[in-house]
Scaffold this motif. Structure first.
Motif, mmCIF file in Angstrom:
data_model
loop_
_atom_site.group_PDB
_atom_site.id
_atom_site.type_symbol
_atom_site.label_atom_id
_atom_site.label_comp_id
_atom_site.label_asym_id
_atom_site.label_seq_id
_atom_site.Cartn_x
_atom_site.Cartn_y
_atom_site.Cartn_z
ATOM 1 N N PHE A 70 1.395 31.733 2.678
ATOM 2 C CA PHE A 70 0.760 31.178 1.480
ATOM 3 C C PHE A 70 1.729 30.276 0.721
ATOM 4 C CE2 PHE A 70 -0.341 31.567 -3.086
ATOM 5 C CZ PHE A 70 -1.619 31.037 -3.048
ATOM 6 N N ASP A 71 1.247 29.099 0.314
ATOM 7 C CA ASP A 71 2.063 28.156 -0.448
ATOM 8 C C ASP A 71 2.006 28.553 -1.924
ATOM 9 O OD1 ASP A 71 3.234 25.951 -1.736
ATOM 10 O OD2 ASP A 71 2.521 24.565 -0.190
ATOM 11 N N ARG A 72 3.100 29.093 -2.418
ATOM 12 C CA ARG A 72 3.118 29.631 -3.777
ATOM 13 C C ARG A 72 2.911 28.548 -4.839
ATOM 14 N NH1 ARG A 72 6.174 34.435 -3.622
ATOM 15 N NH2 ARG A 72 5.800 34.654 -5.862
ATOM 16 N N ARG A 73 3.065 27.297 -4.454
ATOM 17 C CA ARG A 73 2.810 26.219 -5.411
ATOM 18 C C ARG A 73 1.348 26.186 -5.846
ATOM 19 N NH1 ARG A 73 5.267 21.165 -2.225
ATOM 20 N NH2 ARG A 73 4.020 22.201 -0.597
ATOM 21 N N LEU A 74 0.457 26.760 -5.019
ATOM 22 C CA LEU A 74 -0.959 26.807 -5.379
ATOM 23 C C LEU A 74 -1.208 27.634 -6.639
ATOM 24 C CD1 LEU A 74 -2.580 27.243 -1.844
ATOM 25 C CD2 LEU A 74 -2.869 25.281 -3.376
ATOM 26 N N GLU A 75 -0.259 28.458 -7.003
ATOM 27 C CA GLU A 75 -0.417 29.270 -8.207
ATOM 28 C C GLU A 75 -0.358 28.428 -9.481
ATOM 29 O OE1 GLU A 75 2.277 32.575 -8.021
ATOM 30 O OE2 GLU A 75 1.414 33.329 -6.149
ATOM 31 N N TYR A 76 -0.003 27.155 -9.342
ATOM 32 C CA TYR A 76 -0.022 26.237 -10.485
ATOM 33 C C TYR A 76 -1.342 25.475 -10.574
ATOM 34 C CZ TYR A 76 4.962 26.988 -11.242
ATOM 35 O OH TYR A 76 6.188 27.556 -11.520
ATOM 36 N N HIS A 77 -2.251 25.741 -9.649
ATOM 37 C CA HIS A 77 -3.550 25.057 -9.676
ATOM 38 C C HIS A 77 -4.263 25.373 -10.994
ATOM 39 C CE1 HIS A 77 -7.665 23.938 -8.578
ATOM 40 N NE2 HIS A 77 -7.151 23.257 -7.560
ATOM 41 N N LEU A 271 -8.851 16.978 0.365
ATOM 42 C CA LEU A 271 -9.493 18.133 -0.265
ATOM 43 C C LEU A 271 -8.522 19.278 -0.541
ATOM 44 C CD1 LEU A 271 -12.748 18.274 1.916
ATOM 45 C CD2 LEU A 271 -12.469 17.239 -0.348
ATOM 46 N N ASP A 272 -7.283 19.111 -0.164
ATOM 47 C CA ASP A 272 -6.294 20.174 -0.314
ATOM 48 C C ASP A 272 -6.083 20.495 -1.797
ATOM 49 O OD1 ASP A 272 -4.097 21.870 -0.256
ATOM 50 O OD2 ASP A 272 -3.102 20.763 1.349
ATOM 51 N N PRO A 273 -6.312 21.744 -2.213
ATOM 52 C CA PRO A 273 -6.108 22.101 -3.631
ATOM 53 C C PRO A 273 -4.657 21.962 -4.081
ATOM 54 C CG PRO A 273 -6.459 24.062 -2.292
ATOM 55 C CD PRO A 273 -6.770 22.889 -1.418
ATOM 56 N N LEU A 274 -3.756 21.812 -3.130
ATOM 57 C CA LEU A 274 -2.351 21.644 -3.490
ATOM 58 C C LEU A 274 -2.132 20.372 -4.308
ATOM 59 C CD1 LEU A 274 0.505 22.803 -3.217
ATOM 60 C CD2 LEU A 274 0.745 21.498 -1.092
ATOM 61 N N HIS A 275 -2.982 19.358 -4.102
ATOM 62 C CA HIS A 275 -2.833 18.112 -4.866
ATOM 63 C C HIS A 275 -2.924 18.382 -6.367
ATOM 64 C CE1 HIS A 275 -2.808 15.853 -1.219
ATOM 65 N NE2 HIS A 275 -4.077 16.078 -0.922
ATOM 66 N N ASP A 276 -3.920 19.164 -6.764
ATOM 67 C CA ASP A 276 -4.090 19.459 -8.190
ATOM 68 C C ASP A 276 -2.972 20.363 -8.699
ATOM 69 O OD1 ASP A 276 -6.400 17.950 -8.537
ATOM 70 O OD2 ASP A 276 -7.687 19.572 -7.823
ATOM 71 N N ALA A 277 -2.502 21.256 -7.841
ATOM 72 C CA ALA A 277 -1.393 22.124 -8.238
ATOM 73 C C ALA A 277 -0.130 21.301 -8.485
ATOM 74 C CB ALA A 277 -1.142 23.177 -7.164
ATOM 75 N N LEU A 278 0.110 20.324 -7.626
ATOM 76 C CA LEU A 278 1.303 19.484 -7.778
ATOM 77 C C LEU A 278 1.224 18.613 -9.029
ATOM 78 C CD1 LEU A 278 1.976 18.428 -4.075
ATOM 79 C CD2 LEU A 278 3.312 20.011 -5.475
ATOM 80 N N LYS A 279 0.023 18.198 -9.405
ATOM 81 C CA LYS A 279 -0.122 17.430 -10.649
ATOM 82 C C LYS A 279 0.369 18.243 -11.842
ATOM 83 C CE LYS A 279 -4.099 14.620 -9.200
ATOM 84 N NZ LYS A 279 -5.551 14.361 -9.421
ATOM 85 N N VAL A 280 -0.001 19.515 -11.857
ATOM 86 C CA VAL A 280 0.440 20.393 -12.939
ATOM 87 C C VAL A 280 1.953 20.569 -12.892
ATOM 88 C CG1 VAL A 280 0.282 22.732 -13.884
ATOM 89 C CG2 VAL A 280 -1.775 21.595 -13.024
ATOM 90 N N MET A 281 2.482 20.748 -11.699
ATOM 91 C CA MET A 281 3.922 20.951 -11.550
ATOM 92 C C MET A 281 4.701 19.699 -11.954
ATOM 93 S SD MET A 281 4.093 23.180 -8.006
ATOM 94 C CE MET A 281 5.811 23.658 -8.234
ATOM 95 N N ARG A 282 4.158 18.526 -11.637
ATOM 96 C CA ARG A 282 4.831 17.286 -12.052
ATOM 97 C C ARG A 282 4.821 17.158 -13.571
ATOM 98 N NH1 ARG A 282 1.526 14.997 -7.816
ATOM 99 N NH2 ARG A 282 2.764 14.795 -5.902
#
Length: 300
Positions: A70-77, A271-282
């Protein structure tokens, strides 16, 4: 389940029941008043085995998937809930006992010889081992497709299946975070199959366990796309899209039912939800434009 009892009775359960319900305490090595065929003993044994087995399997493989896949960065979604992992674990662990109680009659019927499970491979031969495995997966796939799809009908969804869709961006810990009735209904094909089709009992035990592990791993959020297998296998990427868009990818193992009945949605990088998670992280200054962690100077 009869395989588990045959293994555990001589190892643990005979002594446990002899200590709890001895036939004669004056004997140096008493036996139990409840022999192995006693239905009350079988009920208790099944409930204990399923509770410990399901919980252990869930905790071990969910942890394995969560910490290594699991990519823990998704927790920032943005749609990842506060304390979501804790909630998923709590929901799963609270559902397991009730699902076990609901499935008890099926396991009890197996143990008491009411199913079509058989002992020796030679009873039907090796070709049937392969054929029955294919039939098992095909039967489960189409049955669960329709059970799952019907659970999304408005008249049913909010009462049974909605709790599982609380997790828009699920982690592997959400694998068993069901309403107990939802978890039970979706397990029915696995139990029913061996009452309508012969299957070697060890093979059934392996496939039944593999299903539980598969259920965990399709919640790992992995959005690998572009691989040729995604045309046929209902991968974690497909199930991630199911949680995000609700009305697509109902299948369990394969995509054929979704494709045929018009509910298939293929994974795409966009469609990868990681894109939205990375926006928050940025926005928080945690990663750069490429998604790489930004190391802060010491002392900050």
């Amino acid at each position: 389940m009869d395989v588990a009892l045959e293994l555990l009775d001589p190892l643990i359960l005979d002594r446990a029941y002899a200590w709890l319900l001895p036939s004669d305490r004056s004997l140096p090595d008493p036996t139990s008043r409840w022999d192995r065929d006693n239905i009350y003993r079988q009920v208790i044994s099944i409930l204990v085995i399923t509770q410990l087995g399901a919980t252990s399997l869930y905790l071990f493989f969910s942890a394995l998937s969560y910490y290594f896949i699991f990519d823990r960065r998704l927790e920032y979604h943005p749609r990842f809930l506060p304390n979501q992992v804790r909630q998923e674990i709590k929901s799963s662990l609270s559902a397991i006992p009730f699902i076990n109680i609901l499935t008890l009659p099926w396991f009890l019927a197996e143990v008491r010889g009411k199913s079509l499970l058989y002992r020796s491979v030679s009873d039907y031969g090796w070709p049937w081992m392969v054929i029955s495995s294919i039939l098992y997966m095909a039967f489960n796939d189409i049955a669960i497709y329709w059970i799952h799809r019907l659970e999304h009908h408005p008249s049913v969804y909010k009462y049974i299946h909605k709790p599982h869709h609380k997790w828009i961006v699920p982690t592997p810990w959400a694998a068993l975070a069901f309403h107990p009735l939802d978890g039970y209904v979706q397990s029915l094909p696995y139990h029913a199959f061996v009452f309508i089709c012969p299957m070697q009992r060890h093979l059934y035990m392996v496939l039944f366990g593999a299903v539980q592990i598969w259920t965990i791993f399709i919640h790992d959020g992995d959005m690998i796309s572009g691989h040729w297998t995604e045309k046929f296998i209902n991968s974690p990427a497909h199930h991630t899209l199911h949680h995000m868009y609700f009305t697509v990818n109902y299948g369990q193992y394969f995509t054929w039912a979704d494709t045929y009945f018009g509910s298939h949605r293929a994974p795409e990088p966009a469609l990868d939800p990681l894109h939205d998670a990375l926006k928050v992280m940025r926005a928080k200054g945690l990663v750069d434009e490429q998604g790489n962690p930004i190391k802060k100077p010491k002392g900050e």
